[in-house]
Design an enzyme around this catalytic site. Structure first.
Site, short mmCIF file in Angstrom:
data_model
loop_
_atom_site.label_atom_id
_atom_site.label_comp_id
_atom_site.label_asym_id
_atom_site.label_seq_id
_atom_site.Cartn_x
_atom_site.Cartn_y
_atom_site.Cartn_z
N ASP A 82 0.90 -1.15 0.00
CA ASP A 82 0.00 0.00 0.00
C ASP A 82 0.94 1.20 0.00
O ASP A 82 1.57 1.51 1.02
CB ASP A 82 -0.89 0.02 1.24
CG ASP A 82 -1.89 1.16 1.18
OD1 ASP A 82 -1.50 2.26 0.73
OD2 ASP A 82 -3.05 0.97 1.55
N HIS A 83 1.05 1.86 -1.15
CA HIS A 83 2.14 2.85 -1.25
C HIS A 83 1.93 4.04 -0.31
O HIS A 83 2.87 4.77 -0.02
CB HIS A 83 2.37 3.29 -2.70
CG HIS A 83 1.26 4.12 -3.27
ND1 HIS A 83 0.17 3.57 -3.87
CD2 HIS A 83 1.10 5.45 -3.33
CE1 HIS A 83 -0.62 4.53 -4.26
NE2 HIS A 83 -0.09 5.68 -3.95
N HIS A 132 -6.11 2.51 1.39
CA HIS A 132 -5.29 3.66 1.77
C HIS A 132 -5.83 4.41 3.00
O HIS A 132 -5.10 4.66 3.95
CB HIS A 132 -5.17 4.65 0.61
CG HIS A 132 -4.66 4.04 -0.64
ND1 HIS A 132 -3.60 3.17 -0.67
CD2 HIS A 132 -5.05 4.16 -1.93
CE1 HIS A 132 -3.37 2.79 -1.91
NE2 HIS A 132 -4.24 3.37 -2.70
#
Ligand code: NAP
Length: 485
Positions: free
Chosen positions: A177-178, A240
């Site tokens: 999950d950047h 996110h």
């Protein structure tokens, strides 16, 4: 100040989907930046893999262009680019067939770290895992990196987890999950747990509410088919925003180490109350001059998918009972801006009287983009004569200003996360049970929309979303912060 870059161990990294959009825009330019910064050893090897047949030289030329276009820095350093390209090669491999696998297996060296990045559609994850195993390319120490979306609902996430776990242990699976790789997100933990100042106040006694905004100006054109099946809930909220919420709300882990952090995050998801219909606003953007509507972007006039969602959430535990958390995310909003704002309560008694012009309480703003940084609004006396009049001023810490040139060297999220994979550090990656718990919370909400035939509210591009989302806060005497860059 010169930043300390510690080179990682030699590794073989195979990027499945090495010709795709994500590899070109993020993964390879990110790896180059780490090379440019001195973090990749000369013995590192990176192999691009996809069905397309092309010689190494052609692949290197394509990657050179990608670096020149997308590397945040160093994209004009011809010598370094040349050095980086020497680490690269390409193999034509079909995830669903036998083509290319023996050749790929022949490239994997003994005695180095092995990592496989699955930058392909999730339906291929199982095929890749199975073939890596079948061709004996996966040992105990192998890592696989998987991209979002991780499932479409709880059932599909469980299936995906079960498939991957057939061949790999949980400690080998890195679910990206950047958002977790962003500098400020990690700073949120540093601020909370590295200072005595905030943590005693970090609870429902002192915090009035928290608001999280992830606003984008772009629409969904170009990825309409995927997006229309997902919507803002599945594309952003389940992963996110949920992750940001967990880091903001979790109890202090006993150590900054993978399972300790992820155990605490999981507890937050499990403590989330089921969301009530009156606490959710869904939106869909209309068209405007020169801008297509959502329906046009996805090619379906009748689409009832949301491109915007705002929600009021409650975490039922001792720390947070009574402090609402408002979250919103959407496309085609007025600015590209993401932040977490922690709004503290007023002091219990005003000693200055009404003339002092006391304003809202302290607010700690953690900015994710643009200009990553933090800002604490505090009340002071307005300078000069005229009695005790109070004003709010920001104590601002933008990384660019505070750290000067070094801030430019802060790796972007993908760079950092890929280096964490090589180092074998899973702290900033989602564990399987977290992902499943998040889907378990989302699924009933989506099911209710489907049962009720719920339709999103329409909103104009360039605004803050539907009016109803503003009312989520207004009706309780609160308001959203402006969405501004
Ligand atoms: P993409 O541009 O469509 O690229 C897909 C890649 O997969 C191509 O390199 C393609 O090359 C390869 N491929 C397709 N079928 C294959 C097969 N049978 N065997 C081997 N390789 C195959 O997709 P992307 O945008 O890069 O996305 C990749 C993954 O990242 C997806 O899971 C996506 O959801 C996720 N993701 C992407 C982004 C983004 O910004 N792009 C952001 C977040 C997550 P060939 O056709 O030559 O085989």
């Amino acid at each position: 100040m010169v930043s300390r870059v510690i080179p990682v161990e030699p590794f073989d990294l195979v990027i499945f989907g090495g010709t795709g959009d994500l590899a070109m825009r993020k993964i390879l330019p990110g790896l180059y930046r780490r090379y440019w910064a001195g973090q990749l050893p000369e013995e590192a090897r990176i192999v691009g893999a996809s069905r397309h047949d092309m010689p190494d030289e052609e692949y290197r030329a394509t990657i050179r262009e990608a670096i020149e276009e997308f590397a945040i820095e160093g994209g004009d350093d011809a010598e370094k680019i040349e050095g980086f390209l020497k680490l690269l090669s390409f193999v034509a491999v079909d995830a669903t067939g036998e083509r290319g696998w023996p050749e790929l297996a022949g490239k994997i060296r003994d005695g180095v770290i092995h990592a496989y990045y699955f930058s392909v559609a999730p339906r291929l994850f199982g095929d890749l895992a199975e073939r890596l195993h079948g061709h004996k390319m996966a040992g105990d120490d192998t890592r696989i990196v998987v991209e979002k979306p991780f499932g479409h609902d709880l059932g599909s996430a469980q299936d995906l987890n079960a498939t991957l776990r057939r061949y790999f242990a949980e400690k080998q699976i890195y679910r990206i999950d950047h958002y977790l790789g962003k500098e400020t997100v990690q700073n949120l933990m540093a601020v909370r747990f590295g200072n005595i100042l905030f943590e005693p106040l970090w609870n429902a006694l002192y915090i009035d509410h928290i608001q999280v905004t992830v606003a984008e100006t772009v629409g969904v054109a170009g990825r309409g088919t995927y997006y229309d099946r997902a919507g803002a809930m599945r594309d952003m909220m389940q992963n996110h925003l949920m992750q940001l919420l967990c880091l903001m709300a979790m109890e202090p882990p006993h150590h900054f180490e993978p399972d300790a952090v992820r155990d605490e995050k999981l507890k937050v998801i499990r403590a989330l109350d089921p969301a009530q219909p009156e606490d959710i606003v869904r939106g869909q953007y209309t068209g405007a001059e020169g801008i297509d509507s959502y329906a046009v972007d996805v090619g379906d006039e009748k689409s009832t998918t949301e491109s915007f969602i705002a929600m009021k959430l409650h975490i039922s535990n001792w720390r947070w009972k009574g402090t609402p958390i408002y979250v919103r995310t959407g496309k085609r909003l007025k600015a590209r801006a993401s932040e977490i704002a922690v709004v503290f309560k007023h002091p219990p008694h005003s000693i200055f009287g009404h003339k002092a012009n006391e304003r809202r309480g302290n607010v700690l703003v953690i900015r994710l983009q643009p200009n990553e940084g933090m800002n604490l609004r505090v009340t002071i006396k307005e300078p000069g004569p005229g009695g005790m009049r109070l004003i709010e001023v920001p104590l601002d810490m933008s990384f660019a200003e505070a750290l000067g040139e070094e801030a430019a060297e802060v790796p972007d999220a993908y760079e950092r996360l890929i280096m964490d994979v090589i180092r074998g550090d899973q702290t900033l990656f989602m564990r399987g049970d977290e992902v499943e718990a998040a889907w378990g919370w989302v699924d009933p909400i989506v099911a209710r929309w489907e049962e009720d035939g719920d339709r999103p509210q329409l909103y104009q591009p360039g605004t803050a979303g539907p009016e109803e989302s503003l009312m989520l806060m207004y009706r309780e005497g609160r308001r959203w912060r402006d969405i501004e860059e």
